[in-house]
Design a protein around this motif. Structure first.
Motif, short mmCIF file in Angstrom:
data_model
loop_
_atom_site.label_atom_id
_atom_site.label_comp_id
_atom_site.label_asym_id
_atom_site.label_seq_id
_atom_site.Cartn_x
_atom_site.Cartn_y
_atom_site.Cartn_z
N ILE A 8 -9.08 -6.71 -12.22
CA ILE A 8 -9.53 -5.50 -11.51
C ILE A 8 -8.38 -4.50 -11.46
CG2 ILE A 8 -10.25 -4.58 -9.26
CD1 ILE A 8 -11.66 -7.34 -8.81
N GLY A 9 -7.16 -5.00 -11.27
CA GLY A 9 -5.98 -4.16 -11.24
C GLY A 9 -5.42 -4.01 -9.84
N GLY A 10 -4.34 -4.70 -9.58
CA GLY A 10 -3.70 -4.64 -8.27
C GLY A 10 -3.04 -5.95 -7.93
N VAL A 11 -2.73 -6.11 -6.66
CA VAL A 11 -2.08 -7.31 -6.14
C VAL A 11 -3.17 -8.30 -5.73
CG1 VAL A 11 -0.62 -8.20 -4.28
CG2 VAL A 11 -0.06 -6.01 -5.37
N LEU A 12 -3.11 -9.50 -6.27
CA LEU A 12 -4.13 -10.51 -5.98
C LEU A 12 -3.68 -11.44 -4.87
CD1 LEU A 12 -6.83 -11.90 -6.46
CD2 LEU A 12 -5.76 -13.19 -8.33
N LEU A 13 -4.41 -11.38 -3.76
CA LEU A 13 -4.24 -12.29 -2.63
C LEU A 13 -5.37 -13.30 -2.69
CD1 LEU A 13 -3.35 -13.26 0.23
CD2 LEU A 13 -4.79 -11.42 1.14
N VAL A 53 -10.01 -12.56 7.53
CA VAL A 53 -9.02 -12.16 6.54
C VAL A 53 -9.36 -10.75 6.03
CG1 VAL A 53 -7.98 -12.67 4.29
CG2 VAL A 53 -8.53 -14.55 5.85
N ILE A 54 -10.62 -10.51 5.76
CA ILE A 54 -11.05 -9.18 5.29
C ILE A 54 -10.70 -8.12 6.33
CG2 ILE A 54 -13.05 -7.73 4.74
CD1 ILE A 54 -14.33 -10.34 3.55
N ARG A 55 -11.02 -8.37 7.58
CA ARG A 55 -10.73 -7.38 8.64
C ARG A 55 -9.23 -7.14 8.79
NH1 ARG A 55 -15.34 -6.00 11.07
NH2 ARG A 55 -17.02 -7.53 11.29
N ALA A 56 -8.42 -8.18 8.65
CA ALA A 56 -6.97 -8.05 8.81
C ALA A 56 -6.33 -7.35 7.60
CB ALA A 56 -6.34 -9.42 9.01
N VAL A 57 -6.76 -7.69 6.41
CA VAL A 57 -6.13 -7.20 5.18
C VAL A 57 -6.74 -5.89 4.70
CG1 VAL A 57 -5.72 -7.76 2.74
CG2 VAL A 57 -5.43 -9.53 4.49
N ARG A 58 -8.04 -5.72 4.93
CA ARG A 58 -8.76 -4.52 4.47
C ARG A 58 -8.57 -4.32 2.96
NH1 ARG A 58 -10.64 -1.84 8.83
NH2 ARG A 58 -10.91 0.12 7.73
N PRO A 59 -9.00 -5.32 2.17
CA PRO A 59 -8.75 -5.23 0.72
C PRO A 59 -9.50 -4.05 0.08
CG PRO A 59 -10.36 -6.94 1.18
CD PRO A 59 -9.83 -6.48 2.52
N ASP A 60 -8.90 -3.54 -0.97
CA ASP A 60 -9.57 -2.50 -1.75
C ASP A 60 -10.74 -3.10 -2.51
OD1 ASP A 60 -7.67 -0.09 -1.41
OD2 ASP A 60 -6.34 -1.76 -1.90
N PHE A 61 -10.55 -4.35 -2.95
CA PHE A 61 -11.58 -5.07 -3.69
C PHE A 61 -11.69 -6.50 -3.16
CE2 PHE A 61 -9.55 -2.03 -6.53
CZ PHE A 61 -10.64 -1.25 -6.91
N HIS A 62 -12.92 -6.96 -3.01
CA HIS A 62 -13.17 -8.35 -2.65
C HIS A 62 -13.87 -8.96 -3.85
CE1 HIS A 62 -13.92 -11.94 -0.41
NE2 HIS A 62 -15.18 -11.70 -0.19
N ARG A 99 0.83 -1.21 0.00
CA ARG A 99 0.00 0.00 0.00
C ARG A 99 0.87 1.26 0.00
NH1 ARG A 99 -4.43 -2.63 2.99
NH2 ARG A 99 -6.06 -2.75 1.41
N LEU A 100 1.97 1.24 0.76
CA LEU A 100 2.89 2.38 0.77
C LEU A 100 3.47 2.62 -0.62
CD1 LEU A 100 4.78 1.88 4.16
CD2 LEU A 100 3.14 3.69 3.57
N ALA A 101 3.58 1.56 -1.40
CA ALA A 101 4.08 1.67 -2.77
C ALA A 101 2.97 2.02 -3.76
CB ALA A 101 4.75 0.36 -3.18
N GLY A 102 1.75 2.25 -3.24
CA GLY A 102 0.63 2.67 -4.11
C GLY A 102 -0.19 1.55 -4.71
#
Length: 165
Positions: free
Chosen positions: A54-59, A108-117, A24-27
């Protein structure tokens, strides 16, 4: 694991949270997809590719063996969690994998706080059970993948029927 340089990391949730903070710090935007992924099939692949699009890092959060058995029934999973994680981590579209042992992905959602689920097309944005938690955490639910016409359960049934012939 063989040739681990070709695999996305499989991390504990604590390590995922740490990695996500740096990303996230890296945008970077964080996309969360989840499931059992027992007997991986083309519907799973299309779901994960759709999530990455969607665009981003996929976990990818993978249900543990214990939770998969509770969700899918006796005799499941067919593929142990470590092997399911390795298969998922070998996909080009996947950036990180974690295994969770809770009945739902809410922790996992609460810990990671994803931009997209990202959820598959067997859901609508309104029917996703975690939609309120995703929203509370500042994220958005996105429906991805192709129409839900593939399932591990149906594949297993087909194999069982074929073996009886």
């Amino acid at each position: 694991m063989q040739n681990s340089e070709h695999l996305a990391p499989v991390l504990s949730l604590d390590r995922v949270v740490s990695a996500v903070e740096k990303l996230r710090l890296a945008g970077e935007k964080i996309i969360l997809a989840n499931g059992c992924f027992d007997l991986f099939h083309v519907g799973h692949l299309r779901y994960l590719i759709g999530a990455k699009t969607i665009g981003g890092v996929l976990l990818v959060a993978l249900n543990s063996d214990r939770q998969t058995a509770l969700l899918k029934g006796s005799g499941r999973p067919f593929v142990p969690e470590a092997e399911r994680a390795e298969i998922i981590s070998g996909l080009k579209c996947v950036d990180m994998v974690t295994i969770f042992d809770d009945p739902t992905v809410e922790g996992v959602i609460r810990a990671v706080r994803p931009d997209f689920h990202a959820k598959g097309t067997d859901y609508t944005a309104q029917s996703v059970p975690e939609r309120e938690i995703v929203s509370e955490c500042g994220g958005r639910v996105v429906i991805v993948g192709d129409p839900k016409d593939h399932s591990s359960t149906e594949l297993i049934g087909s194999v069982r029927r074929s073996s009886m012939e």
